[in-house]
Design a protein around this motif. Sequence first.
Motif, PDB file in Angstrom:
ATOM      1  N   ALA B  86       0.897  -1.087  -0.085  1.00 20.60           N
ATOM      2  CA  ALA B  86      -0.079   0.010  -0.086  1.00 20.60           C
ATOM      3  C   ALA B  86       0.906   1.310  -0.181  1.00 20.60           C
ATOM      4  N   SER B  87       0.356   2.212  -0.716  1.00 25.27           N
ATOM      5  CA  SER B  87       0.998   3.608  -0.730  1.00 25.27           C
ATOM      6  C   SER B  87      -0.025   4.402  -1.272  1.00 25.27           C
ATOM      7  N   ARG B  88       0.165   5.825  -0.928  1.00 25.41           N
ATOM      8  CA  ARG B  88      -0.356   6.664  -1.390  1.00 25.41           C
ATOM      9  C   ARG B  88       0.291   8.108  -2.150  1.00 25.41           C
ATOM     10  N   TYR B  89       1.476   7.433  -2.631  1.00 26.83           N
ATOM     11  CA  TYR B  89       2.345   8.355  -3.069  1.00 26.83           C
ATOM     12  C   TYR B  89       2.321   8.392  -4.515  1.00 26.83           C
ATOM     13  N   ARG B  90       1.591   8.991  -5.126  1.00 24.44           N
ATOM     14  CA  ARG B  90       1.280   9.041  -6.707  1.00 24.44           C
ATOM     15  C   ARG B  90       2.356   8.777  -7.677  1.00 24.44           C
ATOM     16  N   GLN B  91       3.435   9.507  -7.216  1.00 23.77           N
ATOM     17  CA  GLN B  91       4.338   9.623  -8.195  1.00 23.77           C
ATOM     18  C   GLN B  91       5.045   8.193  -8.408  1.00 23.77           C
ATOM     19  N   THR B  92       4.912   7.163  -7.095  1.00 25.35           N
ATOM     20  CA  THR B  92       5.819   5.892  -7.408  1.00 25.35           C
ATOM     21  C   THR B  92       4.514   4.733  -7.343  1.00 25.35           C
ATOM     22  N   LEU B  93       3.182   5.191  -7.767  1.00 25.56           N
ATOM     23  CA  LEU B  93       2.132   4.266  -7.954  1.00 25.56           C
ATOM     24  C   LEU B  93       2.672   3.165  -8.811  1.00 25.56           C
ATOM     25  N   ASP B  94       3.102   3.390  -9.859  1.00 24.14           N
ATOM     26  CA  ASP B  94       3.229   2.315 -10.766  1.00 24.14           C
ATOM     27  C   ASP B  94       4.235   1.326 -10.507  1.00 24.14           C
ATOM     28  N   ILE B  95       5.172   1.946  -9.737  1.00 27.41           N
ATOM     29  CA  ILE B  95       6.342   1.088  -9.275  1.00 27.41           C
ATOM     30  C   ILE B  95       6.019  -0.205  -8.391  1.00 27.41           C
ATOM     31  N   VAL B  96       4.980   0.567  -7.335  1.00 23.57           N
ATOM     32  CA  VAL B  96       4.496  -0.402  -6.449  1.00 23.57           C
ATOM     33  C   VAL B  96       3.629  -1.599  -7.022  1.00 23.57           C
ATOM     34  N   SER B 138       4.626   4.029   1.638  1.00 26.94           N
ATOM     35  CA  SER B 138       4.859   5.247   2.406  1.00 26.94           C
ATOM     36  C   SER B 138       3.457   4.952   3.231  1.00 26.94           C
ATOM     37  N   VAL B 139       4.020   5.466   4.518  1.00 25.57           N
ATOM     38  CA  VAL B 139       2.886   5.358   5.842  1.00 25.57           C
ATOM     39  C   VAL B 139       2.031   6.487   5.715  1.00 25.57           C
ATOM     40  N   LEU B 140       2.297   7.738   5.051  1.00 24.15           N
ATOM     41  CA  LEU B 140       1.450   8.758   5.148  1.00 24.15           C
ATOM     42  C   LEU B 140       0.632   8.731   3.889  1.00 24.15           C
ATOM     43  N   ASN B 141      -0.722   9.312   4.108  1.00 27.12           N
ATOM     44  CA  ASN B 141      -1.634   9.669   2.886  1.00 27.12           C
ATOM     45  C   ASN B 141      -1.153  10.994   2.371  1.00 27.12           C
ATOM     46  N   SER B 142      -2.051  11.326   1.180  1.00 30.66           N
ATOM     47  CA  SER B 142      -1.850  12.421   0.470  1.00 30.66           C
ATOM     48  C   SER B 142      -1.969  13.750   1.199  1.00 30.66           C
ATOM     49  N   VAL B 143      -2.537  13.609   2.531  1.00 27.77           N
ATOM     50  CA  VAL B 143      -2.851  14.786   3.105  1.00 27.77           C
ATOM     51  C   VAL B 143      -1.910  14.851   4.912  1.00 27.77           C
ATOM     52  N   PHE B 144      -0.866  14.008   4.477  1.00 28.87           N
ATOM     53  CA  PHE B 144       0.206  13.829   5.484  1.00 28.87           C
ATOM     54  C   PHE B 144      -0.211  13.348   6.803  1.00 28.87           C
ATOM     55  N   GLU B 145      -1.148  12.537   6.864  1.00 28.54           N
ATOM     56  CA  GLU B 145      -1.658  11.884   8.168  1.00 28.54           C
ATOM     57  C   GLU B 145      -1.469  10.286   7.780  1.00 28.54           C
ATOM     58  N   THR B 146      -1.534   9.707   8.864  1.00 25.84           N
ATOM     59  CA  THR B 146      -1.232   8.300   8.953  1.00 25.84           C
ATOM     60  C   THR B 146      -2.292   7.640   8.175  1.00 25.84           C
ATOM     61  N   HIS B 147      -1.818   6.938   7.059  1.00 27.12           N
ATOM     62  CA  HIS B 147      -2.533   5.794   6.364  1.00 27.12           C
ATOM     63  C   HIS B 147      -3.568   5.074   7.196  1.00 27.12           C
ATOM     64  N   THR B 148      -4.899   5.063   6.692  1.00 22.46           N
ATOM     65  CA  THR B 148      -5.949   4.594   7.463  1.00 22.46           C
ATOM     66  C   THR B 148      -5.557   2.999   7.461  1.00 22.46           C
ATOM     67  N   GLY B 149      -4.842   2.617   6.456  1.00 26.43           N
ATOM     68  CA  GLY B 149      -4.646   1.205   6.601  1.00 26.43           C
ATOM     69  C   GLY B 149      -3.812   0.790   7.685  1.00 26.43           C
ATOM     70  N   VAL B 150      -2.915   1.617   8.067  1.00 22.56           N
ATOM     71  CA  VAL B 150      -1.840   1.223   9.096  1.00 22.56           C
ATOM     72  C   VAL B 150      -2.652   1.045  10.466  1.00 22.56           C
ATOM     73  N   ILE B 151      -3.742   2.031  10.549  1.00 24.90           N
ATOM     74  CA  ILE B 151      -4.535   1.842  11.973  1.00 24.90           C
ATOM     75  C   ILE B 151      -5.342   0.724  12.055  1.00 24.90           C
ATOM     76  N   ASP B 152      -5.996   0.576  10.764  1.00 25.73           N
ATOM     77  CA  ASP B 152      -6.886  -0.663  10.700  1.00 25.73           C
ATOM     78  C   ASP B 152      -6.048  -1.911  10.752  1.00 25.73           C
ATOM     79  N   SER B 153      -5.010  -2.040  10.215  1.00 25.38           N
ATOM     80  CA  SER B 153      -4.053  -3.209  10.343  1.00 25.38           C
ATOM     81  C   SER B 153      -3.838  -3.353  11.880  1.00 25.38           C
TER      82      SER B 153
END
Lengths: 394, 212
Positions: B86-96, B138-153
Amino acid sequence: MAASLGRIRHLCIKHCVARSLSANLKDSHVFLCSRKGFYTCSQVWSGDVENKPVKAEKISKAMKSYMERAKAYNDFMQNEIEEYELGKRHLANIMGEDPDNFTQADVDKAIAYLLPSGLFDKKARPIFKHPYEIFPARRASQFGMDGRPHHYLFYTGKPQFFEILHNISAKHTELTEVEMTERGKVTEKKLNPARFQKLTKTALETLTNETISPQHYLNFCILMDRLITHPLARRAEEFIVKYSKKLDLGSQAVHRITPEKDENGREYIRADGKRKSSRATVTVYDQGQGDISVNGQDLTYFSSMQDRNQLLFPLQVVDKIGQVDISCQVKDGGLAGQAGAIRIALAKALCSFVSDEDIGKLRLAGLLTPDPRTKERKKTSQPKARKKVPWKRR
Amino acid sequence: MEEEPKEFLDDDYFGVRKLVTVKSLFEVGAHLGHKTGCRDPYMAPFLFGTRFDLDIIDLEQTKVMMQDALNFAAHIAYRGGVILFASRYRQTLDIVEQTAKDCGEYAHCRYWRGGSFTNSNVIYKGATRLPDLCIFVSVLNSVFETHTGVIDSAKLLIPTIGIVDTNCDPRIISYPIPANDDTPVAIKLYCELFKQAILAGKEKKKKDQLVN
């Protein structure tokens, strides 16, 4: 017979309702299985020589739940199909036809005869079709026996759509890498983006079998535009055409008519044109002296200079004033409308005598586009189409 | 007492620890953090220091933590676990996404619908098997908060691996890896390492099955 007909009416209503519901709901079965984990089949005594318990294959809870749903659906459909077949035979008997050779077309006719409906919407009228056409098809299992999803983007919720986005982006990256290695040696022409019509949102939804939000569709459009405008896009044309429609120039091409010969052996082209309520037929003879006749009269048929210029405009654009003979028959409408009708008919006729470049000039001048404007209707509480009664403050 | 499985007896059963070197991390700029003003206080133990107001991550610590994370990922892959990148960094979306595709696992680099894990029966229309490991590139989402997936996991006791930059909170991640998460070259390296670790786990599984 009344009882059978009542039964058929009941089935028709059921089909109507099922069809309308399926249009709104996608296949959404909600299960309240809260605990994730594995479901292990009970150990089975194989009754073997060794008398050892055979460890059965583990099925994940997800798969077990899916199999239950699939079984429920199959049982349901089986029941529906039996009812349909029985109902079809009843219907054949009612109509006095052979039940074994009663086709769906016969069924439709019989229903329209027995249960006539005055309803306007065809979808609201009684339907009696095979259950596979009425009830929504089930999606195949998204995961295997161990619960592992088949698609690598399953957890996004829209695997098919996001896979398309990924592929477009990957293709673009691929082309950029090739461009880097071939820098300075690229000779191929770019693609014309106007010739590629991207898939519409609804077309994309049918392709992926998923609902797509307007923002997601916008993303798709942006990605496709980036790919189509890439300098090396020609190499990826086969891929681009998967998610767009290539438009033929045929829609832009003008149909050249072959000239016919009249009784004197002179070649001529006849074309029609219309403007408002006027209808004109123009006959153009190539290699002429510039004779113009309108309804038997010469250009003085039009007393106004503006109308005469309308007639001569196409000739001016392709430089054929004094080189062709024109004969027009025009009826209905006023003088200005008649002049406009002759103008477009003349332009259409000239296309067959003139080069492609000149056709382009005619198109740019707007001479090949019919003018769709008509008189605007008068509205109530107003004296005319736009004129209003004087506004009073109080 | 049951004998411990042999894969737990070896510290590096899959040979993934040698994949990580401080030199390779340094070359891609994994030590470059954010400005000191953006620093998350819980990242302080992992920092080497600051230079020109830029936080520098201690790569010696990164190496050890990355080795542990890779080893763990390989173990999960060895046991046929579902791994979600999981990642919300759009620049590296394709790589992931490509990395996930290449190692036969899963990726979710798009907008994370609330309840993807906690309300999975509704989101995925039926009972679904949730991931056994989540790797957050990337542990942060596009608004620089912790990714919801981290908390839900964390709520559902799903182990997580996360690349934590100097502005991230490493506390609820099972295997945090302090490293730069903004440079595409660095992301490429991390993805390559994860891919090799997962593939190593699967290879070993095949070999061990043949032996048995």
